[in-house]
Design an enzyme around this catalytic site. Structure first.
Site, PDB file in Angstrom:
ATOM      1  CG  ASP A   1      41.694  48.650  28.710  1.00 14.26           C
ATOM      2  OD1 ASP A   1      42.406  49.547  28.217  1.00 14.26           O
ATOM      3  OD2 ASP A   1      42.128  47.504  28.963  1.00 14.26           O
TER       4      ASP A   1
ATOM      5  CB  CYS B   1      65.261  40.191  20.931  1.00 10.75           C
ATOM      6  SG  CYS B   1      63.929  41.307  21.429  1.00 10.75           S
TER       7      CYS B   1
ATOM      8  CB  CYS C   1      64.144  48.939  23.229  1.00  2.62           C
ATOM      9  SG  CYS C   1      63.579  47.247  23.266  1.00  2.62           S
TER      10      CYS C   1
ATOM     11  CB  CYS D   1      69.900  45.997  22.400  1.00  3.26           C
ATOM     12  SG  CYS D   1      69.451  44.939  21.026  1.00  3.26           S
TER      13      CYS D   1
ATOM     14  CB  CYS E   1      47.148  51.946  25.633  1.00  2.00           C
ATOM     15  SG  CYS E   1      45.954  51.829  24.308  1.00  2.00           S
TER      16      CYS E   1
ATOM     17  CB  CYS F   1      65.973  46.983  16.316  1.00  2.00           C
ATOM     18  SG  CYS F   1      64.506  46.212  16.973  1.00  2.00           S
TER      19      CYS F   1
ATOM     20  CE1 TYR G   1      36.052  50.489  22.775  1.00  2.00           C
ATOM     21  CE2 TYR G   1      35.425  51.388  24.916  1.00  2.00           C
ATOM     22  CZ  TYR G   1      35.464  51.490  23.543  1.00  2.00           C
ATOM     23  OH  TYR G   1      34.920  52.589  22.932  1.00  2.00           O
TER      24      TYR G   1
ATOM     25  CD  GLN H   1      46.847  44.541  29.595  1.00  2.00           C
ATOM     26  OE1 GLN H   1      47.856  45.153  29.249  1.00  2.00           O
ATOM     27  NE2 GLN H   1      45.644  45.063  29.509  1.00  2.00           N
TER      28      GLN H   1
ATOM     29  CD  GLU I   1      36.957  42.711  22.511  1.00  2.00           C
ATOM     30  OE1 GLU I   1      37.431  43.545  23.300  1.00  2.00           O
ATOM     31  OE2 GLU I   1      37.258  42.662  21.296  1.00  2.00           O
TER      32      GLU I   1
HETATM   33  N1  SAH Z   1      40.522  45.231  28.659  1.00  2.00           N
HETATM   34  C1  SAH Z   1      41.207  44.235  27.897  1.00  2.00           C
HETATM   35  C2  SAH Z   1      41.503  44.612  26.440  1.00  2.00           C
HETATM   36  C3  SAH Z   1      41.738  46.044  26.098  1.00  2.00           C
HETATM   37  S1  SAH Z   1      42.304  46.297  24.467  1.00  2.00           S
HETATM   38  C4  SAH Z   1      42.461  43.775  28.619  1.00  2.00           C
HETATM   39  O1  SAH Z   1      42.895  44.407  29.551  1.00  2.00           O
HETATM   40  O2  SAH Z   1      43.020  42.752  28.238  1.00  2.00           O
HETATM   41  C5  SAH Z   1      40.895  47.053  23.721  1.00  2.00           C
HETATM   42  C6  SAH Z   1      39.859  46.069  23.257  1.00  2.00           C
HETATM   43  O3  SAH Z   1      38.780  46.816  22.668  1.00  2.00           O
HETATM   44  C7  SAH Z   1      40.304  45.106  22.171  1.00  2.00           C
HETATM   45  O4  SAH Z   1      40.073  43.798  22.629  1.00  2.00           O
HETATM   46  C8  SAH Z   1      39.407  45.435  20.968  1.00  2.00           C
HETATM   47  O5  SAH Z   1      39.037  44.293  20.215  1.00  2.00           O
HETATM   48  C9  SAH Z   1      38.217  46.063  21.621  1.00  2.00           C
HETATM   49  N2  SAH Z   1      37.417  46.999  20.789  1.00  2.00           N
HETATM   50  C10 SAH Z   1      37.868  47.892  19.894  1.00  2.00           C
HETATM   51  N3  SAH Z   1      36.856  48.617  19.394  1.00  2.00           N
HETATM   52  C11 SAH Z   1      35.727  48.172  19.993  1.00  2.00           C
HETATM   53  C12 SAH Z   1      34.353  48.531  19.904  1.00  2.00           C
HETATM   54  N4  SAH Z   1      33.973  49.499  19.080  1.00  2.00           N
HETATM   55  N5  SAH Z   1      33.459  47.881  20.654  1.00  2.00           N
HETATM   56  C13 SAH Z   1      33.874  46.889  21.521  1.00  2.00           C
HETATM   57  N6  SAH Z   1      35.155  46.522  21.648  1.00  2.00           N
HETATM   58  C14 SAH Z   1      36.073  47.138  20.902  1.00  2.00           C
END
Ligand code: SAH
Length: 469
Positions: free
Chosen positions: A400, A178, A83, A74, A427, A80, A330, A301, A351
């Site tokens: 997650d 990009c 990446c 790039c 992550c 930037c 989450y 995602q 969530e």
């Molecule tokens: N599993 C989903 C999103 C994961 S990202 C997917 O794969 O698309 C993590 C998520 O946790 C976000 O949406 C965020 O808003 C949520 N989050 C963060 N802190 C939280 C909490 N204390 N209680 C509930 N959700 C929460």
């Protein structure tokens, strides 16, 4: 060596470090180095911080290159922040990410581990993002050559449309091409910039909070849909319509075009109301046979192909037979829960963000999923004994969390509830390792599968299966 602004010369870079930095050791002291260097390079480093045992700084000159180095693809590489690892061959990036997972889980986790299966690499190492945001700014980031060209004269600020320069909140690097997202992204961005310049439209001034054009958020989906949201500071109907009409004429593949008025000081659009100018106002993305509605504010995602792979690993680790009560903690817009719903007895998603839960409910309906329910609130508040009693003891908990990992209270609750299986999608392997160390009290790590969602960046996704002892 305690002083700042010291330049260390001829330093051999020996390893990678966290957050995309590299590392060298000088007289027993660890030096964290920024600025596109990799192990094998020999560099000069200007220190910005220097402590007793460690220091950090930026590479200001590269004397010799690592034999492994490849040519970055790039033109914006180096300036930037996007990446940062383009100079590292993809195979080596994967090897390093794999090693990071091993290091975190063994050093922080301090527990017996099964062999870690090789990281799942991304088939597409460019154009892999389905969402990208560019910023308009009246202050372009100028290259050293541009500054030098101005000589003694006053450097004039130029408008730019591109990415924020790391750590310079008001400077934006003009991006021509990009490689993070497939076309028509660059066409959209460059059409907007050209039109704005030709028509003297004001690029936003983040210091003085004035100007008109603020951001553009582009989604390019595997369904072929293209959704664009242009964010402006205030309504100017004639000007807005002319701009949006021009964009539609130049980029006929846009399926939905929205605009959002943002009079606030910050860039977030979450408390604002995007309005559809053309098209249905949302887009759709597919994972296997499931369809997800993507509104202009929805989280999804960002790498569709690898997102699908991640969910497949998660579902496989969950080992569902159709009889399980699955909690999806989450859950965002419910995508994991919906993805595993056919193989489960029922799914309960939790969530924090209410809008995401609204999307989750709509997505469940859209996919004729009738065995999933979703609840908005903090996992710590929702996951109490009464909630588990009302919805059934979990057979599998899928969790997650964001980069910070799980709250200790939740970890303790999970230990208390004692589901037979926990699938932990993360992550950030560092916080995941910390949480696993706590869960180790009752759980054994059975499987570990890293997934690369973001080629050329240091980000790692990792899925772990925990089995109750
Ligand atoms: N599993 C989903 C999103 C994961 S990202 C997917 O794969 O698309 C993590 C998520 O946790 C976000 O949406 C965020 O808003 C949520 N989050 C963060 N802190 C939280 C909490 N204390 N209680 C509930 N959700 C929460």
């Amino acid at each position: 060596m305690r002083k700042k602004n010291v330049v260390l010369t001829n330093i051999p870079v020996s390893d990678y470090a966290a957050e995309g930095k590299a590392l060298a050791k000088v007289d027993g002291k660890v030096i964290f180095i920024e600025g596109g260097v990799m192990p094998g390079d020999v560099v000069d480093v200007r220190l910005s911080k220097s402590k007793k045992d460690w220091a950090e700084g930026k590479a200001v000159h590269i004397h010799s290159y690592s034999k492994d180095r490849v040519e970055p693809f790039c033109q914006h590489f180096g300036m930037c922040g996007g990446c940062k690892w383009q100079m590292v061959p993809y195979e080596l990036q994967l090897k390093y990410k794999q090693q990071q997972v091993v290091d975190h889980l063994s050093r922080i986790g301090k527990m017996p581990l099964p062999p870690i299966t090789p990281i799942l690499g991304s088939k597409n190492t460019v154009n892999y993002r389905n969402k990208l945001e560019f910023t308009f700014s009246n202050r372009a980031y100028l290259t050293n050559e541009e500054i030098a060209a101005a000589g003694d004269g006053v450097i004039e600020h130029k408008p730019a449309l591109g990415f924020h320069v790391p750590r310079l909140f008001d400077k934006v690097l003009n991006i021509d091409t990009c490689y993070l997202q497939a076309e028509p992204t660059n066409l959209i961005k460059n059409t907007l910039r050209e039109y704005a310049l030709a028509n003297n439209l004001a690029f936003y001034d983040i210091r003085n909070h004035e100007g008109w054009l603020r951001n553009v958020i582009i989604r390019v989906l595997t369904t072929g849909e293209v959704m664009v949201n242009v964010v402006i500071h205030h309504e100017a109907k004639k000007q807005r319509e002319a701009l949006l009409d021009h964009l539609l004429a130049k980029v006929p593949s846009i399926t939905t075009l929205l605009y959002t008025i943002n009079p606030k000081k910050n860039d977030s659009i979450f408390d604002l109301e995007p309005k559809a100018y053309f098209g249905k106002g949302y887009a759709e993305e597919k994972l296997e046979d499931y369809t997800f509605k993507i509104g202009p504010k929805s989280f999804f995602q960002t790498n569709t192909y690898q997102g699908e792979a991640l969910y497949q690993v998660t579902r496989e680790f969950a080992g569902l037979t159709g009889n399980e009560v699955v909690y999806d903690l989450y859950c965002g817009t419910g995508s994991i829960g919906i993805f595993v719903s056919k193989q489960a007895k029922k799914v309960i998603g939790i969530e924090l963000i209410k809008e995401a839960i609204d999307d989750a409910k709509e997505n469940a309906e859209r996919n004729n999923v009738t065995n999933a329910t979703f609840y908005a609130g903090d996992v710590i508040d929702i996951c109490d004994d009464a909630f588990f009693a009302a919805h059934g003891a979990p057979d599998v908990v899928i969790t997650d969390p964001p980069r910070a990992g799980m709250h200790e209270k939740l970890v303790n609750k999970l230990l208390e509830i004692g589901a037979p299986k926990i699938v932990y999608v993360s992550c950030n392997p560092a916080t995941q390792a910390r949480d696993l160390a706590l869960l180790h009290e009752k759980y054994t790590v059975e499987k570990i599968q890293p997934v690369d969602m973001f080629p050329h960046t240091h980000h790692i996704e990792n899925v772990v299966l925990l089995i109750k002892r």
